[in-house]
Write an enzyme that holds these catalytic residues in place. Structure first.
Site, PDB file in Angstrom:
ATOM      1  N   CYS A 138      24.048  60.714  33.453  1.00 48.25           N
ATOM      2  CA  CYS A 138      23.041  61.132  34.432  1.00 48.25           C
ATOM      3  C   CYS A 138      22.326  59.922  35.011  1.00 48.25           C
ATOM      4  O   CYS A 138      21.758  59.124  34.276  1.00 48.25           O
ATOM      5  CB  CYS A 138      22.038  62.079  33.780  1.00 48.25           C
ATOM      6  SG  CYS A 138      22.626  63.759  33.800  1.00 48.25           S
ATOM      7  N   CYS A 349      43.919  66.931  73.187  1.00 43.19           N
ATOM      8  CA  CYS A 349      42.493  66.582  73.070  1.00 43.19           C
ATOM      9  C   CYS A 349      42.269  65.086  73.293  1.00 43.19           C
ATOM     10  O   CYS A 349      41.187  64.664  73.668  1.00 43.19           O
ATOM     11  CB  CYS A 349      41.954  66.991  71.703  1.00 43.19           C
ATOM     12  SG  CYS A 349      42.647  66.041  70.331  1.00 43.19           S
ATOM     13  N   CYS A 352      43.760  61.053  69.356  1.00 40.42           N
ATOM     14  CA  CYS A 352      44.675  60.015  68.854  1.00 40.42           C
ATOM     15  C   CYS A 352      44.666  58.822  69.812  1.00 40.42           C
ATOM     16  O   CYS A 352      44.627  57.669  69.390  1.00 40.42           O
ATOM     17  CB  CYS A 352      46.085  60.570  68.687  1.00 40.42           C
ATOM     18  SG  CYS A 352      46.810  61.215  70.214  1.00 40.42           S
ATOM     19  N   CYS A 382      49.578  52.677  61.040  1.00 38.70           N
ATOM     20  CA  CYS A 382      48.329  52.706  60.254  1.00 38.70           C
ATOM     21  C   CYS A 382      47.925  54.107  59.834  1.00 38.70           C
ATOM     22  O   CYS A 382      47.172  54.288  58.897  1.00 38.70           O
ATOM     23  CB  CYS A 382      47.200  52.039  61.021  1.00 38.70           C
ATOM     24  SG  CYS A 382      46.619  53.002  62.440  1.00 38.70           S
TER      25      CYS A 382
HETATM   26  C1  LIG Z   1      22.604  70.519  39.346  1.00 37.00           C
HETATM   27  C2  LIG Z   1      23.459  69.683  38.453  1.00 37.00           C
HETATM   28  C3  LIG Z   1      23.080  69.455  37.163  1.00 37.00           C
HETATM   29  C4  LIG Z   1      23.877  68.678  36.325  1.00 37.00           C
HETATM   30  N1  LIG Z   1      23.508  68.494  35.032  1.00 37.00           N
HETATM   31  C5  LIG Z   1      24.286  67.785  34.195  1.00 37.00           C
HETATM   32  C6  LIG Z   1      23.963  67.673  32.836  1.00 37.00           C
HETATM   33  O1  LIG Z   1      22.979  68.214  32.342  1.00 37.00           O
HETATM   34  N2  LIG Z   1      24.793  66.934  32.054  1.00 37.00           N
HETATM   35  C7  LIG Z   1      25.905  66.343  32.533  1.00 37.00           C
HETATM   36  O2  LIG Z   1      26.635  65.688  31.771  1.00 37.00           O
HETATM   37  N3  LIG Z   1      26.247  66.463  33.830  1.00 37.00           N
HETATM   38  C8  LIG Z   1      25.470  67.157  34.667  1.00 37.00           C
HETATM   39  N4  LIG Z   1      25.844  67.322  35.973  1.00 37.00           N
HETATM   40  C9  LIG Z   1      27.073  66.670  36.456  1.00 37.00           C
HETATM   41  C10 LIG Z   1      28.291  67.593  36.380  1.00 37.00           C
HETATM   42  O3  LIG Z   1      28.575  67.973  35.058  1.00 37.00           O
HETATM   43  C11 LIG Z   1      29.533  66.899  36.972  1.00 37.00           C
HETATM   44  O4  LIG Z   1      29.813  65.732  36.240  1.00 37.00           O
HETATM   45  C12 LIG Z   1      29.374  66.518  38.431  1.00 37.00           C
HETATM   46  O5  LIG Z   1      28.649  67.510  39.114  1.00 37.00           O
HETATM   47  C13 LIG Z   1      30.704  66.287  39.122  1.00 37.00           C
HETATM   48  O6  LIG Z   1      31.492  67.448  39.180  1.00 37.00           O
HETATM   49  P1  LIG Z   1      31.589  68.373  40.519  1.00 37.00           P
HETATM   50  O7  LIG Z   1      31.953  67.490  41.641  1.00 37.00           O
HETATM   51  O8  LIG Z   1      32.578  69.432  40.175  1.00 37.00           O
HETATM   52  O9  LIG Z   1      30.207  68.947  40.721  1.00 37.00           O
HETATM   53  C14 LIG Z   1      25.063  68.100  36.820  1.00 37.00           C
HETATM   54  C15 LIG Z   1      25.453  68.359  38.134  1.00 37.00           C
HETATM   55  C16 LIG Z   1      24.675  69.151  38.952  1.00 37.00           C
HETATM   56  C17 LIG Z   1      25.116  69.432  40.351  1.00 37.00           C
END
Ligand SMILES: Cc1cc2nc3c(=O)[nH]c(=O)nc-3n(C[C@H](O)[C@H](O)[C@H](O)COP(=O)(O)O)c2cc1C
Length: 433
Positions: A138, A349, A352, A382
């Protein structure tokens, strides 16, 4: 029918789709609904020590949208669970008992002291959970308190805490990595050195999604002030795939099980993570956007694709693309392609033409009646015209057969070298260095 069941670190689940630690997994009510909808497992929303944290009471999410207002990226400033530890533990125990065939992983984040880990691990073990995931990811709120990505950004801390956990529990230990780091291989190596059984990635990416130009406050805005949050959803998938691949092909972590996270929205996203070496995938934003039933589409799509390709089990898919991830200098410079425009599909359009004429290689001509054609002598292949064309498959790249003359360079396209692995065969790479 393809067998979707997985065995990740000895933890069995009927399919590889786990809900990531986040609001969808914050309580018994949600997790039971998720299991009823068919999810193979969950990583319970991160638990911490009591007294539990207090979240903001204003908006905690921000978003980036596509032109059709489809959600592409989600930003959050939410903390770990704000429910009492004892309540969470009780619910985890009840859910695991009622759903023994589903994977139940518990995400944890406590201060970087062995005593704190020693206190919480037996409590989690007592719930019957299948494993733990260490939240070293986090990027907001908790990192300022010396936890989350503050740990995940220091490989020595990762190794130390993983070791404490391995020494103090019999449950498999998954280390969840932060992408807010320069080279993902170092924290992954540290997790392995500490004895972790697996890594999961990615957690969210530090971000400010928008600024309110009336109040001059970053959003989400809490009483006129904002703080960086964590970014996730479809927009982060390319970053996650690359990080997963880096770990999968690093000789020092090769074979370390990976649970892939980041933007998984469809079965195809999941298949890509599996192909790059993930034994399971975790989903958060897609469930928060479309509800738990998205898993039905993920399961049926993956199963149908596996049937079509003759993959009988998930293990037959895992890691299949890893040998094809390489470094730039090993790319075959004898491989020549040219853009081709399907005149029947073209809607005239001119995107390109504008892109190529203004910003690239002036390789598309436009006639007075707006017929767009590729000028092979200028086309460097490209792919920008393919990328900006709004009609899928209207522009494609044709591979020139060996023996053809590339009219741009005047050279005959050579057959592939048998060993396209070294610089002497690759003058382009030498020149670029
Ligand atoms: C609102 C929110 C709360 C989250 N809380 C946690 C958490 O408490 N612990 C954690 O490890 N990851 C947390 N995450 C991260 C998610 O577990 C995950 O790693 C991240 O959202 C990427 O996955 P996604 O693209 O499918 O959302 C949170 C994500 C969101 C959006």
């Amino acid at each position: 029918m393809a067998d979707l069941s997985t065995n990740f670190l000895g933890i069995k689940s009927p399919n590889p789709f786990w809900l990531a630690s986040a609001p969808p997994t914050d309580k018994e009510y949600n997790v039971v609904r998720a299991f009823k909808a068919g999810w193979g497992g969950v990583v319970w929303k991160t638990l911490g020590e009591d007294p539990h944290v207090v979240n903001v009471n204003g908006p905690r999410y921000g978003a980036i949208y596509g032109a059709d207002r489809r959600l592409l990226g989600l930003n959050n400033i939410e903390l770990i669970t704000d429910r009492p530890l004892e309540v969470n533990l009780r619910e985890i125990k009840a859910v695991k008992r009622a759903w023994p065939d589903r994977a139940m992983i518990v995400s944890l984040m406590v201060p970087c002291e062995e005593a704190a880990w020693k206190r919480i691990l037996p409590l989690v073990e007592d719930t019957g959970a299948d494993g733990i995931e260490l939240n070293f990811g986090c990027p907001h709120g908790m990192s300022e308190r010396g936890m989350g990505s503050a740990v995940g950004q220091v490989p020595e801390y990762i190794e130390m805490v993983a070791r404490w956990c391995k020494a103090n529990t019999r449950m498999p230990v998954i280390v969840k990595l932060t992408p807010n780091i320069t080279d993902i291989r170092y924290p992954a190596r540290a997790a392995k050195a500490g004895g972790a059984d697996a890594v999961s990635l990615i957690n969210t990416i530090s971000s400010i999604t928008s600024v309110n130009l009336d109040t001059m406050s970053p959003e989400p805005s809490i009483d006129g002030k904002g703080s960086h949050g964590g970014y996730c959803g479809p927009a982060v998938k390319p970053i996650a795939l690359n990080m997963v691949a880096e770990i999968a092909r690093d000789p020092e972590t090769a074979g370390l099980p990976i649970s892939g996270i980041g933007g998984v929205t469809t079965w195809r996203d999941a298949a890509e993570f599996l192909a790059l070496g993930c034994g399971t995938v975790q989903v958060c934003t897609a469930a928060m956007t479309y509800g738990f039933k998205v898993v039905e589409e993920m399961k049926s799509g993956l199963s149908q694709w596996m049937d079509e390709k003759g993959h009988r089990s998930i293990d037959e898919v895992v890691g299949r693309a890893v040998p094809n991830v390489t470094d730039w200098q090993y790319l075959n410079l004898n491989y020549v392609t040219k853009a081709r425009i399907d005149q029947d599909a073209c809607i005239k359009c001119g995107r390109c033409y504008a892109a190529c004429e203004d910003t690239s290689h002036q390789a598309i001509s436009m006639s007075e009646d707006r017929v767009f054609e590729v000028i092979d002598e200028e086309c460097v292949a490209c792919n920008l015209c393919v990328n900006v064309c709004p009609v899928e498959n209207c522009i494609t790249m044709e591979v020139l057969e060996p023996g053809t003359i590339d009219t741009r360079t005047g050279k005959v396209v050579e057959p592939d070298y048998a060993n396209w692995t070294t610089h002497p065969n690759n003058p382009g790479a030498c020149a670029a260095e």
